[in-house]
Design an enzyme around this catalytic site. Structure first.
Site, short mmCIF file in Angstrom:
data_model
loop_
_atom_site.label_atom_id
_atom_site.label_comp_id
_atom_site.label_asym_id
_atom_site.label_seq_id
_atom_site.Cartn_x
_atom_site.Cartn_y
_atom_site.Cartn_z
N HIS A 372 0.80 -1.22 0.00
CA HIS A 372 0.00 0.00 0.00
C HIS A 372 0.83 1.27 0.00
O HIS A 372 0.28 2.36 0.16
CB HIS A 372 -0.90 0.06 1.23
CG HIS A 372 -1.96 -0.99 1.27
ND1 HIS A 372 -3.25 -0.78 0.82
CD2 HIS A 372 -1.93 -2.26 1.70
CE1 HIS A 372 -3.96 -1.87 0.99
NE2 HIS A 372 -3.18 -2.80 1.53
N LYS A 563 -8.03 14.10 5.16
CA LYS A 563 -7.26 12.85 5.12
C LYS A 563 -6.21 12.96 6.21
O LYS A 563 -6.10 14.00 6.86
CB LYS A 563 -6.59 12.65 3.75
CG LYS A 563 -5.82 13.89 3.25
CD LYS A 563 -5.17 13.64 1.89
CE LYS A 563 -6.10 13.80 0.71
NZ LYS A 563 -6.46 12.56 0.07
N LYS A 569 1.10 14.40 1.39
CA LYS A 569 -0.27 14.70 0.97
C LYS A 569 -0.48 16.20 0.75
O LYS A 569 -1.50 16.64 0.24
CB LYS A 569 -1.27 14.15 1.99
CG LYS A 569 -1.25 12.61 2.08
CD LYS A 569 -2.26 12.09 3.09
CE LYS A 569 -2.13 10.61 3.37
NZ LYS A 569 -2.80 9.75 2.37
N THR A 671 -8.38 6.64 -1.67
CA THR A 671 -9.74 6.12 -1.78
C THR A 671 -10.72 7.25 -1.46
O THR A 671 -11.85 7.24 -1.93
CB THR A 671 -9.97 4.95 -0.80
OG1 THR A 671 -9.45 5.32 0.48
CG2 THR A 671 -9.32 3.69 -1.30
N LYS A 675 -14.46 8.52 -3.11
CA LYS A 675 -15.68 8.82 -2.37
C LYS A 675 -16.25 10.17 -2.79
O LYS A 675 -17.46 10.33 -2.97
CB LYS A 675 -15.41 8.78 -0.86
CG LYS A 675 -15.06 7.39 -0.36
CD LYS A 675 -14.38 7.36 1.00
CE LYS A 675 -13.72 5.99 1.21
NZ LYS A 675 -12.80 5.95 2.35
#
Ligand code: GPK
Length: 826
Positions: A372, A563, A569, A671, A675
């Protein structure tokens, strides 16, 4: 009708027959209020009603679970074991009601009792047994495995404390313990009679048995017991229920008896507490392992108890060991449970007395591994010394696996002696480390990444040597999300609008959303779509007013970045742009025309200094902007504390613009991106992870991609990236960074945020924030312009939803089932 009922008419209105589902549900709730919870049925409070409703649903779930288990057993199906140190299921009530088809009945039953379903559902406190994407993916996958009727089991740890509760105090993240079990557990069954011993430490004894075989056993080990706690995961309206079995640590029985003899009562109890600590707390680190002994203990604890369960079930069949891979597949969610590989070897070789070759043949056909992350600091390694102390026999087995593996590699690549050091399961340098990803790859028949882009990076760079050695093992399974929770449940009005137009099949066949496309040209549908979205934004605005005391305009552009906080990020890139907008508003009023509400949320690992500092910066910037009268309604910045599944369900349906702006090559998939798009938000994102596939599905014209590509990131780095050049050339960027460094947002502590700017200008800007700043600003301008044309925006929104069918976890899990696991529905 009984005579009693007919004789009793005077005192009560005739009750509806108890066979009506709503009535029988109500009776069950009342029964649980009285007999399970010991409360007065006349005046139960909301929390009591919630618990009684949960228990009533658990009754229905357990019946279906028993039936499902019988099905699996009688068909002798091949079983899937999904091992994960994290599951993030979110609140269960609504999801279970929807799956059981009991939503209306519950609403009716509760109304009858004077309660609203929404209020009762809000009583639920979610189990935070995961950090973020990885744990949430595991829960989406269990939902899909149940919906596809796969003979599957989830296995994890029953942490007494889940991910911490995040408070924002004076702009700073403060962590509070998450005592999720405080209110009792209404969804699970504790199997207190059902425990497995788990053995750590001790010494390996080598001996020769009567047949002359060399044997190994562990002496003086410490034993801890693993107790099963079962939670049920129903498929969507299919009467099928899976089990998520979570292990809780309990002190061993022997031990409880022995302390009577020693007389050291308190000392004995202290030891008991030490044993039970194993499952006490989830490590709150995302993509940066803590490397603590307790964590390795947790991993082995999960693995050992689970493998005992698997072996016990297999033994009942009475067939030969070589049939194990034909009847079972064990899936490793990241390397965290990879010690399962030497554990199965140990059982087969040391206990079942198979030869090494036989055992290895079985192992490599049983395990599959999902990677991952490619972040170097996230690739799990353990100090060899620690491994030797905690799991001495397992280390020996790893060494033997390695010896044989390197022998084969040497033969395969006689002209590349350096490859041996690169692929060895043990890193040998100043200190020696066990590399868990190498163990997982060598011991599995399948290795997959989680988006097309990520899987290519695994083959081309991170695991390139292994790809040369085992090309057939590598494959991709692009992540997916469950449409039950992430559309039907979190956005019921949009779900209803969709069903009204295309029927309900999309719930289990998300590709059906394509049928919405003809409606994008219908004015009525347009209007209804935007009305639903606006209503969702109103609700979120109310929540923001309640929680943060900030008034935001529902008509403004809701720009959302939620997140985990991690430098890659790039929440920092976002806030730099927010400050740039603020400066434009101040210096040339009228230049910013689209009012925006920026919403941030997410937790930082408690020990991650820079991530916590960025949270603090965002809150300081928010305070400055929100209190500046020159800004008015044009710009609002909100940080919502304690981002979790429950909060995600509130935010996502109200989002216009979804921030997915990781440095290219660093986000394995994402993910959250799925959404948002499924709920009709438009993505602003980099060419990274699953963003690329989302672009391919929704169309380049229906999202805003920007920034360096991953190969450009690599090239820029290898040519010597100089972030200062960007600072010097870009006056808007310079102004922003100078303000932060100069204390504009922290007047009482002018140097507060200097480190943030330093990390960009003087410490190499590892995440290329400055390199991507300008193209991000341009793309943000494109997004604002697009938002001005509401009709065009609505069209983009509808097209996003209608083209997201591919990103269902049903599709993903179906691919796992067919390509990796070799199982089908029962
Ligand atoms: C990856 F390695 C890890 C980890 O420790 N935690 C975690 O949440 C995430 N992840 C990735 O960062 C995401 O890109 C990905 O979508 C998610 O796992 C699920 O695959």
């Amino acid at each position: 009708m009984t005579s009693q009922n007919s004789g009793n008419r005077k005192s009560r209105l005739p009750e509806a027959p108890a066979t009506r589902p709503a009535e029988s549900l109500k009776q069950d709730i009342l029964r649980h209020v009285l007999y399970s919870l010991g409360r007065d049925t006349e005046r139960p409070d909301r929390q009591t009603v919630f618990r009684a409703l949960a228990l009533s649903l658990r009754d229905r779930l357990v019946e279906k679970w028993i039936a499902s288990q019988r099905d699996i057993y009688s068909r002798s199906s091949k079983r899937v074991y999904y091992l994960s140190l994290e599951f993030l299921p979110g609140p269960f009530l609504r999801e279970n009601l929807i799956a059981l088809g009991l939503e209306n009945e519950a609403r009716e039953a509760l109304t009858d009792m004077g309660f609203g379903l929404d209020d009762v559902a809000d009583e639920e406190y979610e189990p935070g047994l995961g950090n973020g994407g990885l744990g949430r993916l595991a829960s989406c996958y269990l939902d899909s495995m149940a919906t596809l009727r796969l003979p599957a089991y989830g296995y994890g740890i029953h942490y007494a404390y889940g991910i911490f509760y995040q408070l924002i105090k004076e702009g700073r993240q403060v962590e509070r313990a998450d005592n999720w079990l405080r209110g009792g557990t209404h969804w699970e069954f504790e199997r207190s009679h059902y425990v497995h011993p788990v053995r750590f430490y001790g010494q390996v004894r080598e001996w020769v048995d009567e047949q002359g075989r060399l044997r190994h056993s562990l002496e003086n080990a410490t034993t801890v017991m693993a107790m099963a706690c079962d939670m049920f995961i129903p498929g969507h309206k299919n009467d099928y229920v899976l089990n998520m079995r979570l292990w809780a640590a309990k002190t061993s029985r022997e031990f409880e008896f022995s302390f009577f003899n020693t007389g050291d009562y308190i000392g004995a109890v202290e030891e008991k507490i030490r044993d039970e600590n194993i499952s006490m707390v989830l490590y709150p680190n995302d993509e940066a392992p803590e490397g603590k002994e307790l964590r390795l203990k947790q991993q082995f604890f999960l693995v050992s108890a689970t493998i005992q369960d698997i072996v016990r079930r297999f033994r009942k069949k009475g067939i030969a060991w070589d049939q194990l891979p034909r009847k079972n597949v064990i899936h490793l969610n990241e390397t965290h449970p990879a010690v399962a590989i030497p554990e199965l070897m140990r059982i087969l070789v040391d206990e079942e007395l198979l030869t090494w070759e036989e055992a290895w043949y079985i192992c490599v056909r049983t395990f599959a591994y999902t990677n991952h992350t490619v972040l170097p600091e996230a690739l799990e390694v353990w100090p060899e010394d620690l491994f030797r102390r905690l799991l001495p026999r397992h280390l020996q087995i790893i060494h033997e696996i390695n010896r044989r593996f390197l022998h084969d590699v040497r033969r395969q690549f006689p002209n590349d002696p350096n490859i041996l050091g690169r692929v060895s399961l043990v890193h040998e340098g100043e200190s020696r480390w066990v590399r868990m990803s190498h163990l997982a790859i060598v011991g599995s028949f399948s290795v997959n990444g989680v988006s097309a882009h990520h899987s290519e990076i695994l083959k081309e760079s991170v695991f390139h040597d292994f790809y040369k050695i085992f090309p057939e093992r590598f494959n991709n399974k692009t992540n997916g999300i469950t449409p039950r929770r992430w559309l039907r449940q979190c956005n019921p009005t949009l779900a209803w609008l969709i069903t009204e137009h295309i029927g309900p099949e999309w719930l289990t066949d998300l590709a059906q959303l394509k049928k919405l496309e003809p409606y994008v040209n219908s004015e009525g549908f347009h209007r209804a779509w935007m009305e639903v979205r606006l209503r969702n934004k109103h609700k979120l605005a109310e929540y923001i007013r309640d929680k943060n005391g900030i008034t935001v305009m529902p008509e403004s552009l809701f720009d959302v970045h939620v997140k985990r906080f991690h430098e890659y990020k790039r929440q920092l890139l976002n806030v730099l742009h927010v400050i740039a907008l603020y400066n434009r508003i101040r210096s040339s009023p009228g230049s910013v025309t689209v009012p925006r509400t920026y919403i941030f949320g997410g937790k930082a690992a408690p020990g991650y200094y820079m991530a916590k500092h960025i949270i603090r910066l965002i809150n300081s910037v928010a305070y400055t902007i929100n209190t500046d009268p020159r800004v008015g309604d044009l710009l609002k910045v909100v940080f919502l504390q304690n981002y979790c599944v429950t909060l995600a369900e509130r935010i996502i349906p109200a989002t216009d613009l979804s921030e997915q702006i990781s440095t290219a090559g660093m986000e394995a998939s994402g993910t959250g991106n799925m959404k948002f798009a499924l709920n009709g938000a438009i993505t602003i994102g980099t060419h990274d992870g699953a963003n690329i596939e989302i672009m391919e599905h929704v169309g380049n014209e229906n999202l805003f991609l920007f920034g360096l590509l991953s190969h450009e990131v690599n090239e820029m780095r290898s040519q010597g990236y100089n972030p200062r050049l960007f600072y010097e050339r870009d006056s808007e960027l310079r102004e922003v960074l100078d303000m932060i460094a100069g204390g504009f947002f922290s007047p009482s502590e002018p140097h507060l945020f200097r480190d943030v700017v330093e990390s960009l200008l003087n410490h190499g800007d590892r995440y290329m924030v400055l390199a991507d700043f300008r193209s991000y600003v341009y793309r943000q301008q494109d997004a604002a312009n697009a938002f001005m044309d509401q009709a065009a925006w609505a069209r983009m929104s509808m097209l996003n939803t209608s083209r997201m069918g591919f990103f269902s976890s049903d599709r993903a899990v179906d691919e796992y089932a067919k390509d990796i696991w070799g199982v089908s529905g029962v």
